[in-house]
Design a protein around this motif. Structure first.
Motif, short mmCIF file in Angstrom:
data_model
loop_
_atom_site.label_atom_id
_atom_site.label_comp_id
_atom_site.label_asym_id
_atom_site.label_seq_id
_atom_site.Cartn_x
_atom_site.Cartn_y
_atom_site.Cartn_z
N TYR A 71 0.85 -1.20 0.00
CA TYR A 71 0.00 0.00 0.00
C TYR A 71 0.89 1.25 0.00
O TYR A 71 0.65 2.20 -0.75
N GLN A 72 1.93 1.24 0.85
CA GLN A 72 2.82 2.40 0.92
C GLN A 72 3.61 2.57 -0.39
O GLN A 72 3.81 3.69 -0.85
N GLN A 79 3.34 9.91 -5.34
CA GLN A 79 4.13 11.11 -5.04
C GLN A 79 5.08 11.45 -6.18
O GLN A 79 5.75 12.48 -6.15
N GLY A 122 2.11 10.01 9.11
CA GLY A 122 1.93 9.27 7.86
C GLY A 122 3.02 9.65 6.87
O GLY A 122 2.75 10.06 5.75
N ASP A 143 5.00 6.96 11.26
CA ASP A 143 4.09 6.20 10.40
C ASP A 143 3.79 4.85 11.07
O ASP A 143 4.61 4.34 11.84
N LEU A 144 2.64 4.30 10.75
CA LEU A 144 2.26 2.98 11.27
C LEU A 144 3.31 1.95 10.87
O LEU A 144 3.55 0.98 11.58
N ASP A 155 1.84 4.75 15.87
CA ASP A 155 0.45 5.13 15.57
C ASP A 155 0.22 6.49 16.24
O ASP A 155 0.43 6.63 17.46
N PHE A 156 -0.20 7.46 15.44
CA PHE A 156 -0.44 8.80 16.00
C PHE A 156 -1.40 8.73 17.19
O PHE A 156 -1.28 9.49 18.15
N SER A 175 -1.30 14.47 5.67
CA SER A 175 -1.58 14.42 4.24
C SER A 175 -1.98 13.01 3.84
O SER A 175 -1.17 12.07 3.95
C1 LIG Z 1 -1.51 7.38 1.52
S1 LIG Z 1 -0.16 7.32 2.64
C2 LIG Z 1 0.18 9.05 2.62
C3 LIG Z 1 1.59 9.39 2.71
C4 LIG Z 1 2.03 10.84 2.55
N1 LIG Z 1 1.71 11.58 3.74
C5 LIG Z 1 1.46 11.50 1.31
O1 LIG Z 1 0.83 12.55 1.43
O2 LIG Z 1 1.67 11.01 0.20
C6 LIG Z 1 -0.92 7.17 4.24
C7 LIG Z 1 0.07 6.83 5.33
O3 LIG Z 1 -0.51 7.15 6.59
C8 LIG Z 1 -0.09 6.20 7.52
N2 LIG Z 1 -1.01 6.23 8.67
C9 LIG Z 1 -2.34 5.98 8.65
N3 LIG Z 1 -2.84 6.08 9.89
C10 LIG Z 1 -1.82 6.42 10.71
C11 LIG Z 1 -1.71 6.65 12.11
N4 LIG Z 1 -2.76 6.52 12.90
N5 LIG Z 1 -0.51 6.97 12.62
C12 LIG Z 1 0.58 7.07 11.82
N6 LIG Z 1 0.54 6.86 10.48
C13 LIG Z 1 -0.64 6.54 9.94
C14 LIG Z 1 -0.12 4.89 6.72
O4 LIG Z 1 0.69 3.90 7.32
C15 LIG Z 1 0.42 5.34 5.37
O5 LIG Z 1 1.81 5.18 5.26
#
Ligand SMILES: C[S@@+](CC[C@H](N)C(=O)[O-])C[C@H]1O[C@@H](n2cnc3c(N)ncnc32)[C@H](O)[C@@H]1O
Length: 284
Positions: A71-72, A79, A122, A143-144, A155-156, A175
């Protein structure tokens, strides 16, 4: 009859030439991202009703779809410059417009503690545009699933709440993360948590939240439109400073002041129509 061995050529002894990794097509990365979100929503629903068997099957299916790592990787493709680009470029542009960042500082190394601290929730990369100003902005990335050094696996929602401004930030970047949260109350809880990490001592235009969502979350949802989103944000103390809508994403820069007017926002249908989605935010 014995088979005659062919003499080995010189190339046999050479290490394989590294081939550039193939890029996913935009269609494939979209499918991976959508499937991951759909399965996570179903998993959250099964966990909520205590249906452990379905939850286990869904967890296995998420892994079969490549799990969070794929997924990442798919999100990282998004990006790339030719696929919409790094969203933090706009954050840099907006900070420069607000005279909070000098573009000339790009690439300069810090000689003292940078004046701005930013928490990126994230974070997929340590090389995005906002990371190119280490003398002006100190980045903390979580990030997770960490992609490597410079990104803490956290986890935030479990990040310990700061007890002083020392652990707070001038800027928080969220974002394309809120839409990752699989249910409406979870999204509300994530937004409610943000002010705990913001310090209000940095100057008139700080602290700021950089907030990005896929456009369909506000322009094609039965439960949320921009007006309702901004009402929710206002109730939490956020006012809009900058906004940009593109064909795929909506970007906001929001200023937080300690002026929250706590209110409940239920998951309530505000419009309906064929092909609309169910993105919702509920604030308890
Ligand atoms: C679609 S990616 C976005 C990445 C980047 N910020 C961007 O704008 O392209 C979403 C990311 O958010 C992270 N994520 C989702 N929930 C989270 C949480 N509760 N704490 C930390 N990271 C989180 C996921 O692991 C994933 O890597």
């Amino acid at each position: 009859m014995a088979v005659k061995k062919r003499p080995k050529t010189l190339a046999n002894g050479r290490p394989p030439i590294s081939k550039p990794r193939e890029r996913m097509t935009a269609q494939r990365s979209r499918t991976i991202i959508r499937t991951h979100h759909r399965l996570h929503k179903q998993l959250a629903a099964a966990q909520k009703t205590g249906d452990l068997q379905t939850a286990k099957a869904l967890e296995a299916e998420i892994e079969k779809n490549g799990g969070i790592a794929l997924y990442q990787a798919a999100s990282k493709q998004g990006q790339a410059n030719d696929r919409g680009g790094d969203s933090s470029r706009l954050l840099v542009e907006w900070l420069a417009e607000l005279n909070l960042l000098d573009r000339k500082a790009r690439g300069r190394h810090p000689t003292e503690k940078p004046s701005l601290q930013c928490l990126e929730v994230g974070a997929l990369s340590t090389a995005n545009e906002i990371s190119k100003f280490p003398c002006a902005i100190e980045m903390t990335r979580i990030d997770l699933n960490s992609q490597g050094p410079g990104i803490e696996k956290q986890d935030f929602m479990d990040r310990p709440l700061p007890t002083s401004d020392h652990g707070r930030f001038d800027i928080l970047s969220l974002s394309l993360v809120l839409n990752y949260v699989p249910d409406a109350p979870g999204r509300g809880a994530m937004l409610q948590r943000i002010p705990n990490f913001l310090r209000s001592t940095g100057g008139d235009s700080l602290p700021l939240l950089f907030f990005v969502l896929p456009l369909p979350c506000i322009d094609n949802s039965r439960y949320i439109d921009e007006t309702r989103l901004l009402e929710i944000m206002l109730s939490l103390g956020f006012t809009m400073v900058k906004k940009k809508l593109t064909a795929k994403l909506c970007y906001y820069l929001l200023h937080w002041t300690d002026s929250a007017k706590p209110a409940r926002f239920e998951k309530k249908e505000i419009r309906s129509g064929p092909g609309m989605n169910n993105f919702a935010i509920a604030v308890e």
